[in-house]
Design a protein around this motif. Sequence first.
Motif, PDB file in Angstrom:
ATOM      1  N   SER A   1       0.822  -1.206   0.000  1.00  0.00           N
ATOM      2  CA  SER A   1       0.000   0.000   0.000  1.00  0.00           C
ATOM      3  C   SER A   1       0.858   1.259   0.000  1.00  0.00           C
ATOM      4  O   SER A   1       1.051   1.899   1.016  1.00  0.00           O
ATOM      5  CB  SER A   1      -0.926  -0.012   1.213  1.00  0.00           C
ATOM      6  OG  SER A   1      -1.791   1.079   1.164  1.00  0.00           O
ATOM      7  N   ASN A   2       1.383   1.592  -1.166  1.00  0.00           N
ATOM      8  CA  ASN A   2       2.201   2.790  -1.335  1.00  0.00           C
ATOM      9  C   ASN A   2       1.799   3.483  -2.626  1.00  0.00           C
ATOM     10  O   ASN A   2       1.301   2.849  -3.551  1.00  0.00           O
ATOM     11  CB  ASN A   2       3.689   2.431  -1.417  1.00  0.00           C
ATOM     12  CG  ASN A   2       4.211   1.906  -0.106  1.00  0.00           C
ATOM     13  OD1 ASN A   2       3.845   2.400   0.944  1.00  0.00           O
ATOM     14  ND2 ASN A   2       5.054   0.895  -0.166  1.00  0.00           N
ATOM     15  N   GLY A   3       2.051   4.785  -2.705  1.00  0.00           N
ATOM     16  CA  GLY A   3       1.849   5.531  -3.938  1.00  0.00           C
ATOM     17  C   GLY A   3       0.491   5.311  -4.571  1.00  0.00           C
ATOM     18  O   GLY A   3      -0.549   5.425  -3.924  1.00  0.00           O
ATOM     19  N   PHE A   4       0.492   4.964  -5.833  1.00  0.00           N
ATOM     20  CA  PHE A   4      -0.723   4.745  -6.619  1.00  0.00           C
ATOM     21  C   PHE A   4      -1.627   3.694  -5.973  1.00  0.00           C
ATOM     22  O   PHE A   4      -2.843   3.831  -5.956  1.00  0.00           O
ATOM     23  CB  PHE A   4      -0.316   4.325  -8.036  1.00  0.00           C
ATOM     24  CG  PHE A   4      -1.441   3.786  -8.869  1.00  0.00           C
ATOM     25  CD1 PHE A   4      -2.433   4.633  -9.339  1.00  0.00           C
ATOM     26  CD2 PHE A   4      -1.509   2.442  -9.188  1.00  0.00           C
ATOM     27  CE1 PHE A   4      -3.467   4.147 -10.119  1.00  0.00           C
ATOM     28  CE2 PHE A   4      -2.528   1.953  -9.962  1.00  0.00           C
ATOM     29  CZ  PHE A   4      -3.514   2.810 -10.431  1.00  0.00           C
ATOM     30  N   ILE A   5      -1.043   2.650  -5.426  1.00  0.00           N
ATOM     31  CA  ILE A   5      -1.804   1.553  -4.812  1.00  0.00           C
ATOM     32  C   ILE A   5      -2.636   2.068  -3.648  1.00  0.00           C
ATOM     33  O   ILE A   5      -3.765   1.646  -3.436  1.00  0.00           O
ATOM     34  CB  ILE A   5      -0.853   0.435  -4.326  1.00  0.00           C
ATOM     35  CG1 ILE A   5      -0.019  -0.118  -5.481  1.00  0.00           C
ATOM     36  CG2 ILE A   5      -1.624  -0.673  -3.617  1.00  0.00           C
ATOM     37  CD1 ILE A   5      -0.819  -0.668  -6.627  1.00  0.00           C
ATOM     38  N   ARG A   6      -2.096   3.004  -2.892  1.00  0.00           N
ATOM     39  CA  ARG A   6      -2.795   3.557  -1.730  1.00  0.00           C
ATOM     40  C   ARG A   6      -4.145   4.139  -2.127  1.00  0.00           C
ATOM     41  O   ARG A   6      -5.103   4.102  -1.376  1.00  0.00           O
ATOM     42  CB  ARG A   6      -1.924   4.633  -1.076  1.00  0.00           C
ATOM     43  CG  ARG A   6      -2.427   5.134   0.245  1.00  0.00           C
ATOM     44  CD  ARG A   6      -1.524   6.203   0.873  1.00  0.00           C
ATOM     45  NE  ARG A   6      -0.119   5.870   0.838  1.00  0.00           N
ATOM     46  CZ  ARG A   6       0.808   6.571   0.156  1.00  0.00           C
ATOM     47  NH1 ARG A   6       0.486   7.622  -0.543  1.00  0.00           N
ATOM     48  NH2 ARG A   6       2.070   6.213   0.188  1.00  0.00           N
ATOM     49  N   ASP A   7      -4.233   4.675  -3.344  1.00  0.00           N
ATOM     50  CA  ASP A   7      -5.462   5.327  -3.798  1.00  0.00           C
ATOM     51  C   ASP A   7      -6.531   4.355  -4.291  1.00  0.00           C
ATOM     52  O   ASP A   7      -7.673   4.744  -4.491  1.00  0.00           O
ATOM     53  CB  ASP A   7      -5.147   6.340  -4.905  1.00  0.00           C
ATOM     54  CG  ASP A   7      -4.249   7.459  -4.399  1.00  0.00           C
ATOM     55  OD1 ASP A   7      -4.317   7.769  -3.186  1.00  0.00           O
ATOM     56  OD2 ASP A   7      -3.488   8.006  -5.202  1.00  0.00           O
TER      57      ASP A   7
END
Length: 167
Positions: free
Chosen positions: A92-98
Amino acid sequence: SLAKKQIPNIKLVFIGRKIGNADKLRAIISKHNLNDISIDQNYIKNFADIPAYLTMADILFEPQTNFGFDEYRLPSKIHNYMAAGKTIMAFSNGFIRDLSHDEIVKIDFNTETAKDICEKIIYLYKNPDIRKETGLNARKKAELLFNKEKNVDDLLKFYNDIISSAW
């Protein structure tokens, strides 16, 4: 080895160059004596072959933890995974977080252990309806995000806004 005990026919197939966390993941596999269930395909030169590999999978895993990009500049296979309509596990970082939990199974790199990740894999494997639902949701999101016509329109609007504000 927990997953190997609960899912006797489990296979881990690696596709791609050995960069980022992929080497760490391979070391963990070796350490836990899981080489017999690991298949390393390395870099697939013919991109037309990739959908066949993705179609075989029940769960797709993105090992990268640092996404300094957005949906227009993805340094990973996430867009291919989403388009395949399969359940995706990713940090869950960057683009994935969204992305929502309905679209992707997120892993918290800071708090989740290898055992936690393994338990998620087992849960997803034993719940094909959940895998199907998250895969379909990821596919729908991919159709929205990676729509060429929409992206061209968005870029044109962006450039027109810049040009009009410069005058």
